[in-house]
Motif scaffolding. Structure first.
Motif, PDB file in Angstrom:
ATOM      1  N   SER A  60      38.389  43.907  58.676  1.00  0.00           N
ATOM      2  CA  SER A  60      39.832  43.920  58.358  1.00  0.00           C
ATOM      3  C   SER A  60      40.111  43.386  56.964  1.00  0.00           C
ATOM      4  CB  SER A  60      40.611  43.087  59.383  1.00  0.00           C
ATOM      5  OG  SER A  60      40.359  43.534  60.678  1.00  0.00           O
ATOM      6  N   VAL A  77      46.558  35.327  59.257  1.00  0.00           N
ATOM      7  CA  VAL A  77      46.860  36.170  60.423  1.00  0.00           C
ATOM      8  C   VAL A  77      48.223  36.860  60.294  1.00  0.00           C
ATOM      9  CG1 VAL A  77      45.430  34.971  62.110  1.00  0.00           C
ATOM     10  CG2 VAL A  77      47.768  34.144  61.651  1.00  0.00           C
ATOM     11  N   GLU A  78      48.940  36.533  59.232  1.00  0.00           N
ATOM     12  CA  GLU A  78      50.255  37.161  59.014  1.00  0.00           C
ATOM     13  C   GLU A  78      50.188  38.287  57.975  1.00  0.00           C
ATOM     14  OE1 GLU A  78      52.633  33.063  60.276  1.00  0.00           O
ATOM     15  OE2 GLU A  78      52.089  33.374  58.178  1.00  0.00           O
ATOM     16  N   ALA A  80      48.095  42.025  57.051  1.00  0.00           N
ATOM     17  CA  ALA A  80      47.143  43.103  57.384  1.00  0.00           C
ATOM     18  C   ALA A  80      46.976  43.965  56.139  1.00  0.00           C
ATOM     19  CB  ALA A  80      47.689  43.954  58.522  1.00  0.00           C
ATOM     20  N   ALA A 227      52.404  36.775  63.248  1.00  0.00           N
ATOM     21  CA  ALA A 227      51.021  36.997  63.680  1.00  0.00           C
ATOM     22  C   ALA A 227      50.971  38.028  64.812  1.00  0.00           C
ATOM     23  CB  ALA A 227      50.402  35.678  64.126  1.00  0.00           C
ATOM     24  N   GLY A 231      49.048  41.356  64.191  1.00  0.00           N
ATOM     25  CA  GLY A 231      47.900  41.568  65.077  1.00  0.00           C
ATOM     26  C   GLY A 231      47.955  42.953  65.718  1.00  0.00           C
ATOM     27  N   ARG A 234      47.082  45.544  63.031  1.00  0.00           N
ATOM     28  CA  ARG A 234      45.628  45.568  62.771  1.00  0.00           C
ATOM     29  C   ARG A 234      44.894  46.344  63.866  1.00  0.00           C
ATOM     30  NH1 ARG A 234      43.177  39.906  60.547  1.00  0.00           N
ATOM     31  NH2 ARG A 234      44.555  39.644  58.771  1.00  0.00           N
ATOM     32  N   LYS A 235      45.301  46.105  65.105  1.00  0.00           N
ATOM     33  CA  LYS A 235      44.664  46.817  66.223  1.00  0.00           C
ATOM     34  C   LYS A 235      44.887  48.321  66.066  1.00  0.00           C
ATOM     35  CE  LYS A 235      44.929  45.145  70.592  1.00  0.00           C
ATOM     36  NZ  LYS A 235      45.454  44.986  71.968  1.00  0.00           N
TER      37      LYS A 235
END
Ligand code: PMP
Length: 350
Positions: A60, A77-78, A80, A227, A231, A234-235
């Motif tokens: 990532s 985590v915030e 992408a 996040a 998240g 990203r997935k």
């Protein structure tokens, strides 16, 4: 079996993005950085160790997302990263909305948005902008959409939606709000929501290295939000969307080419003012642009763009845009090139 029968039936009616790409000596169609690429990023690419080519990049783009998080002042985590902000728009749509859900977008706006919506089985609803080129907050909220897409400065008009309106839409709707800031660097005094987005929970800010940063060919974009939202995005992108060279170059650009980028923005903004003045001097009424391009309504955009192409200058022609009608969108470039454009336009209009 006919070729058509192979594709998913709902895909068949989705238009293919096929902009006019005929080569032209002066090409002002794509809003890319026509001053070139950031020098330290170029140096990094020249020095790349070939062993990285045979290995997978980070899943990532962790080096880049960490650098972006530190640069912006949010947590890793915030953030992408994706293969252009196109990739993140596409992934974000399927990350948050079930098939059939409504996606509201301003009209006119970025032409890929209704296409990505339909590719993800969403229903795009075009909501006309107000006459001053802002998103119409009440009308957008009234759609009850699951996703509200905003673009500020907006492509193709260059006009902005104020921070108050963005905040009102987040507050008064239940939607996931996506704020596309592909041209935000060219409007440095406009609130960009990068630091605020994580706390707002339902706001995703989309940004790109393709415009001010001069790396359109490498395809790097990023998204900032809570996040949970990031998240999910990203997935939905899947792994390895930023290749090794793109991640290395964008990371170096961020660390070492910030001054270069800002200096190019200053030049583009100066050109925008001079071109807009010149267009007004020709009796035209360009929209108030805050991007690296100027959108100017004209009586017959296709005809005028054709005449400009005959004179070696390519611009993007829009016919019958909602609210604004026919218009030309002209990307900014070093001033001598813009002078050639203005000369060609005077001839084309004569
Ligand atoms: N958003 C807007 C408003 C754009 O104009 C563009 C490119 N024309 C994009 C997103 C996509 O940019 P990229 O995929 O190169 O990051």
């Amino acid at each position: 079996m006919t070729p058509c029968a192979i594709s998913r039936s709902s895909l068949r009616d989705v238009p293919t993005y096929a902009p006019d790409a005929k080569s032209c000596p002066i090409d002002l169609r794509d809003n890319a950085n026509l001053w070139g690429a950031p020098p330290n990023a170029v140096k990094e690419l020249r020095a790349v160790d070939p062993s990285v080519l045979s290995l997978y990049p980070a899943v990532s783009a962790g080096t880049l997302t960490s650098a972006l998080a530190a640069f912006i002042g949010v947590r890793e985590v915030e953030v992408a990263a994706g293969c252009g902000s196109d990739d993140l728009i596409d992934a974000a749509f399927r990350a948050v909305a079930e098939p059939g859900a409504v996606l509201a977008h301003p009209a006119p706006s970025f032409s890929m948005v209704p296409i990505f919506a339909r590719l993800n089985s969403l229903q795009p609803v075009a909501v006309p902008m107000t006459r001053d080129g802002s998103a119409d907050a009440e009308a957008m909220i009234a759609t009850g959409a699951r996703i509200i897409y905003l673009c500020s400065p907006n492509n193709p008009t260059g006009t902005v939606t104020s921070a108050d309106i963005v905040r009102r839409i987040v507050r008064d709707s239940d939607a996931v709000v996506m704020l596309d800031g592909a041209y935000a660097e060219f409007a440095p005094d406009l609130e960009d929501f990068l630091q605020e987005a994580p706390a707002l929970g339902r706001l995703l800010v989309l940004r790109t290295f393709s415009k001010a940063w001069g790396l359109a060919g490498l395809r790097v974009g990023y998204a900032v939000g809570s996040a949970a939202l990031v998240g999910a995005v990203r997935k939905a992108t899947g792994p390895y969307k930023v290749n090794a060279l793109a991640e290395a170059a964008a990371s170096v650009a961020l660390a070492k080419d910030l001054d270069w980028m800002r200096a190019r923005v200053v030049e583009a903004v100066e050109c925008r003012a001079r071109v807009s003045d010149a267009l007004r001097g020709m009796g035209l009424s360009p929209l108030e642009s805050r991007g690296n391009f100027v959108c100017v309504p004209v009586p017959d955009a296709r005809m005028l763009a054709g005449r400009l192409a005959e004179r070696g200058v390519a611009v993007r022609a829009f016919t019958a845009l909602p609210v604004f009608g026919d218009a030309l969108r002209v990307g900014m470039a070093p001033w001598p090139i813009m002078e050639q454009f203005l000369r060609a336009l005077r001839e084309a209009m004569a």
